[in-house]
Design a protein around this motif. Structure first.
Motif, mmCIF file in Angstrom:
data_model
loop_
_atom_site.group_PDB
_atom_site.id
_atom_site.type_symbol
_atom_site.label_atom_id
_atom_site.label_comp_id
_atom_site.label_asym_id
_atom_site.label_seq_id
_atom_site.Cartn_x
_atom_site.Cartn_y
_atom_site.Cartn_z
ATOM 1 N N ASP A 1 -3.622 3.937 -8.097
ATOM 2 C CA ASP A 1 -3.765 4.986 -7.066
ATOM 3 C C ASP A 1 -5.003 5.911 -7.416
ATOM 4 O O ASP A 1 -5.387 5.835 -8.641
ATOM 5 C CB ASP A 1 -2.538 5.913 -7.025
ATOM 6 C CG ASP A 1 -1.389 5.420 -6.382
ATOM 7 O OD1 ASP A 1 -1.373 4.492 -5.806
ATOM 8 O OD2 ASP A 1 -0.053 5.939 -6.624
ATOM 9 N N ASP B 1 -5.997 9.784 -6.789
ATOM 10 C CA ASP B 1 -5.449 11.076 -6.369
ATOM 11 C C ASP B 1 -6.429 12.093 -6.304
ATOM 12 O O ASP B 1 -7.394 12.479 -7.022
ATOM 13 C CB ASP B 1 -4.551 11.567 -7.513
ATOM 14 C CG ASP B 1 -3.689 12.730 -6.916
ATOM 15 O OD1 ASP B 1 -3.554 13.221 -6.023
ATOM 16 O OD2 ASP B 1 -2.884 13.100 -8.093
ATOM 17 N N TYR C 1 0.879 -1.120 -0.049
ATOM 18 C CA TYR C 1 0.024 0.202 -0.002
ATOM 19 C C TYR C 1 0.867 1.134 -0.072
ATOM 20 O O TYR C 1 2.042 1.131 0.597
ATOM 21 C CB TYR C 1 -1.018 -0.078 1.138
ATOM 22 C CG TYR C 1 -1.867 -1.097 1.335
ATOM 23 C CD1 TYR C 1 -2.914 -1.323 0.779
ATOM 24 C CD2 TYR C 1 -1.443 -2.136 2.072
ATOM 25 C CE1 TYR C 1 -3.692 -2.324 0.714
ATOM 26 C CE2 TYR C 1 -2.395 -3.348 2.394
ATOM 27 C CZ TYR C 1 -3.522 -3.370 1.503
ATOM 28 O OH TYR C 1 -4.296 -4.481 1.562
ATOM 29 N N ASN C 2 0.386 2.281 -0.777
ATOM 30 C CA ASN C 2 1.149 3.352 -0.712
ATOM 31 C C ASN C 2 0.399 4.705 -0.236
ATOM 32 O O ASN C 2 -0.803 4.609 -0.661
ATOM 33 C CB ASN C 2 1.798 3.706 -2.066
ATOM 34 C CG ASN C 2 0.945 3.948 -2.904
ATOM 35 O OD1 ASN C 2 0.498 4.822 -3.433
ATOM 36 N ND2 ASN C 2 0.823 2.885 -4.053
ATOM 37 N N PHE C 3 0.793 5.603 0.331
ATOM 38 C CA PHE C 3 0.101 6.911 0.668
ATOM 39 C C PHE C 3 1.060 8.093 0.610
ATOM 40 O O PHE C 3 2.102 8.085 1.041
ATOM 41 C CB PHE C 3 -0.736 6.778 1.982
ATOM 42 C CG PHE C 3 -1.203 7.809 2.516
ATOM 43 C CD1 PHE C 3 -2.701 8.269 1.949
ATOM 44 C CD2 PHE C 3 -0.897 8.774 3.361
ATOM 45 C CE1 PHE C 3 -3.276 9.537 2.307
ATOM 46 C CE2 PHE C 3 -1.649 10.093 3.737
ATOM 47 C CZ PHE C 3 -2.714 10.324 3.311
ATOM 48 N N SER C 4 0.499 9.317 0.137
ATOM 49 C CA SER C 4 1.145 10.558 0.212
ATOM 50 C C SER C 4 0.212 11.630 0.358
ATOM 51 O O SER C 4 -1.019 11.619 0.076
ATOM 52 C CB SER C 4 2.252 10.734 -1.112
ATOM 53 O OG SER C 4 1.354 10.965 -2.031
ATOM 54 N N PHE D 1 -3.860 14.418 -1.788
ATOM 55 C CA PHE D 1 -3.912 13.184 -1.128
ATOM 56 C C PHE D 1 -3.835 12.140 -2.149
ATOM 57 O O PHE D 1 -4.692 12.189 -3.115
ATOM 58 C CB PHE D 1 -5.060 13.004 -0.206
ATOM 59 C CG PHE D 1 -4.991 14.117 0.693
ATOM 60 C CD1 PHE D 1 -4.380 14.098 2.029
ATOM 61 C CD2 PHE D 1 -5.880 15.217 0.617
ATOM 62 C CE1 PHE D 1 -4.237 14.846 3.000
ATOM 63 C CE2 PHE D 1 -5.778 16.363 1.899
ATOM 64 C CZ PHE D 1 -5.424 15.948 3.042
ATOM 65 N N ARG D 2 -3.133 11.158 -2.076
ATOM 66 C CA ARG D 2 -2.961 10.005 -3.084
ATOM 67 C C ARG D 2 -2.437 8.720 -2.417
ATOM 68 O O ARG D 2 -2.005 8.689 -1.209
ATOM 69 C CB ARG D 2 -1.641 10.289 -3.973
ATOM 70 C CG ARG D 2 -1.482 9.229 -5.055
ATOM 71 C CD ARG D 2 -0.187 9.464 -5.823
ATOM 72 N NE ARG D 2 0.798 9.443 -5.145
ATOM 73 C CZ ARG D 2 1.418 8.247 -4.714
ATOM 74 N NH1 ARG D 2 1.124 7.079 -4.815
ATOM 75 N NH2 ARG D 2 2.553 8.052 -3.699
ATOM 76 N N GLY D 3 -3.235 7.811 -2.752
ATOM 77 C CA GLY D 3 -3.098 6.463 -2.150
ATOM 78 C C GLY D 3 -3.572 5.241 -2.787
ATOM 79 O O GLY D 3 -4.119 5.559 -3.779
#
Length: 103
Positions: free
Chosen positions: A72, A74, A32-35, A59-61
């Motif tokens: 993702d 966004d 999983y990724n998040f920024s 916000f992105r994930g």
């Protein structure tokens, strides 16, 4: 004028901390990724006569499918205040313009 050295020291400390984290996190594979981020939105060209400098959020994930492919979502939000001359032309005391996107 003591504030300037404090701001400079804070910027240097944040940069060093960010650079120290990058090699440590690059060694692991996460599913999983998040920024998240934010900043200043500066109107350009014709918009600069109607809008003040604004702000933005992002916000992105999602899922990390492989080291080269991410799935993702966004979300971005930008907001600018209207200039006094623009507000006066519409006879309004205050106002803003905003743009959001979900991709």
């Amino acid at each position: 004028m003591r504030r300037k050295p404090i701001v400079h020291s804070l910027c240097v400390a944040c940069t060093v901390a960010a650079l120290a984290i990058i090699p440590a996190s690059a060694q692991e594979f996460h599913h999983y990724n998040f920024s998240a981020g934010g900043g200043v939105s500066v109107p350009t060209s014709h918009a600069s006569s109607s809008f003040n400098t604004g702000w933005n959020l992002d916000f992105r994930g999602g899922l990390t499918v492989s080291s080269n492919f991410l799935a993702d979502l966004d979300f971005s939000y930008n907001q600018w205040g209207l200039t006094n001359s623009t507000l006066a032309s519409f006879g309004q005391p205050n106002g803003h313009a905003d743009v959001w996107s979900l991709t």
